[in-house]
Design a protein around this motif. Structure first.
Motif, PDB file in Angstrom:
ATOM      1  N   TRP A  97      29.512  35.545  26.032  1.00 56.52           N
ATOM      2  CA  TRP A  97      28.091  35.884  26.039  1.00 56.52           C
ATOM      3  C   TRP A  97      27.325  35.025  27.036  1.00 56.52           C
ATOM      4  N   LEU A  98      27.572  33.726  27.027  1.00 57.30           N
ATOM      5  CA  LEU A  98      26.851  32.834  27.928  1.00 57.30           C
ATOM      6  C   LEU A  98      27.106  33.189  29.390  1.00 57.30           C
ATOM      7  N   ASN A  99      28.347  33.542  29.705  1.00 49.91           N
ATOM      8  CA  ASN A  99      28.660  33.941  31.082  1.00 49.91           C
ATOM      9  C   ASN A  99      27.986  35.256  31.447  1.00 49.91           C
ATOM     10  N   PHE A 100      27.993  36.207  30.515  1.00 52.10           N
ATOM     11  CA  PHE A 100      27.339  37.492  30.767  1.00 52.10           C
ATOM     12  C   PHE A 100      25.842  37.288  31.000  1.00 52.10           C
ATOM     13  N   ILE A 101      25.207  36.500  30.146  1.00 54.26           N
ATOM     14  CA  ILE A 101      23.772  36.266  30.289  1.00 54.26           C
ATOM     15  C   ILE A 101      23.475  35.567  31.614  1.00 54.26           C
ATOM     16  N   GLY A 102      24.302  34.579  31.956  1.00 57.23           N
ATOM     17  CA  GLY A 102      24.073  33.823  33.190  1.00 57.23           C
ATOM     18  C   GLY A 102      24.259  34.641  34.450  1.00 57.23           C
ATOM     19  N   THR A 103      25.312  35.434  34.485  1.00 55.19           N
ATOM     20  CA  THR A 103      25.646  36.140  35.729  1.00 55.19           C
ATOM     21  C   THR A 103      25.019  37.518  35.827  1.00 55.19           C
ATOM     22  N   GLU A 104      24.927  38.227  34.713  1.00 56.85           N
ATOM     23  CA  GLU A 104      24.425  39.603  34.754  1.00 56.85           C
ATOM     24  C   GLU A 104      22.926  39.704  34.477  1.00 56.85           C
ATOM     25  N   MET A 105      22.411  38.840  33.605  1.00 53.00           N
ATOM     26  CA  MET A 105      21.004  38.931  33.223  1.00 53.00           C
ATOM     27  C   MET A 105      20.145  37.925  33.985  1.00 53.00           C
ATOM     28  N   HIS A 106      20.461  36.649  33.854  1.00 52.51           N
ATOM     29  CA  HIS A 106      19.688  35.599  34.503  1.00 52.51           C
ATOM     30  C   HIS A 106      19.620  35.837  36.014  1.00 52.51           C
ATOM     31  N   LYS A 107      20.769  35.942  36.640  1.00 46.67           N
ATOM     32  CA  LYS A 107      20.789  36.153  38.091  1.00 46.67           C
ATOM     33  C   LYS A 107      20.296  37.546  38.453  1.00 46.67           C
ATOM     34  N   GLY A 108      20.361  38.466  37.491  1.00 49.01           N
ATOM     35  CA  GLY A 108      19.820  39.798  37.730  1.00 49.01           C
ATOM     36  C   GLY A 108      18.315  39.777  37.895  1.00 49.01           C
ATOM     37  N   PHE A 109      17.642  38.894  37.164  1.00 45.77           N
ATOM     38  CA  PHE A 109      16.188  38.775  37.272  1.00 45.77           C
ATOM     39  C   PHE A 109      15.752  38.001  38.520  1.00 45.77           C
TER      40      PHE A 109
END
Length: 202
Positions: A97-109
């Motif tokens: 989850w942390l990797n998904f949030i960091g790479t797909e969501m955080h960097k997505g914004f």
């Protein structure tokens, strides 16, 4: 401990985690625009990368990167269940989850905060984020939190990132499960304390 933060930035997630954990810490404002502390100290002298969060331990050791800091905080108070035990499959699920949030969501914004990003590319970025929220909405259909019935540090991270939707024009109205989850996390006392401390719940 000291947590170097900037209001509403990704450093809000360890800020939430520290309050959930009940650990003593000193929040230190580090502007991501001026890269100065309130007393004029050059933040680059503390963190050469210039960004937040940065956690300074009691012995002076510095720990960077949100997902690492979140897990460190959780491991200080195992009875709080902010992260599953190391070496277990649920712990790897948390890291997933942390990797998904960091790479797909955080960097997505990230491109949406850059004034140099062309408007036509922002449309592409928002569409990609909406595709990720479509998947997240399904994941949250039968769960209170990302890991199931228990709040974890991954929820703190996703909550922080999802807060950026309103500021960047990402419409979440089509994702009722995400909205319900966001409201549930936002109502937690520790989350309210962190938001208030950063001047974000006005």
């Amino acid at each position: 401990m000291k947590l170097y933060y900037s209001p509403g930035a990704c450093s809000l997630s360890p800020h939430i985690a520290l309050r959930e954990a009940g650990l003593a810490f000193e929040p230190v404002l580090a502007s991501t625009k001026t890269h100065k502390l309130d007393d004029g100290t050059d933040y680059y002298g503390i963190n050469p990368l210039g960004y937040v969060p940065l956690l300074e331990l009691d012995d002076g050791t510095h720990l960077r990167e949100g997902p690492a800091i979140l897990q460190y905080i959780a491991d200080q108070v195992p009875l709080k269940n902010l992260a599953p035990a190391n070496g277990t499959l649920p712990r790897y699920r948390l890291q997933e989850w942390l990797n998904f949030i960091g790479t797909e969501m955080h960097k997505g914004f990230s491109p949406l905060f850059n004034p140099a990003t062309p408007d036509d590319y922002k449309v592409v970025v928002k569409d990609k984020l909406k595709s990720r929220y479509t998947w997240l909405d399904k994941e949250l259909a039968q769960k209170e939190y990302l890991m199931g019935d228990t709040f974890s540090v991954a929820d703190a991270y996703l909550f922080t990132v999802t807060n950026w939707a309103g500021r960047t024009g990402v419409d979440l109205s089509a994702f009722p499960n995400v909205q319900a989850w966001h409201a549930r996390v936002g109502a937690r006392p520790a989350v309210q304390e962190a938001l208030k401390a950063e001047g974000l719940n006005k």
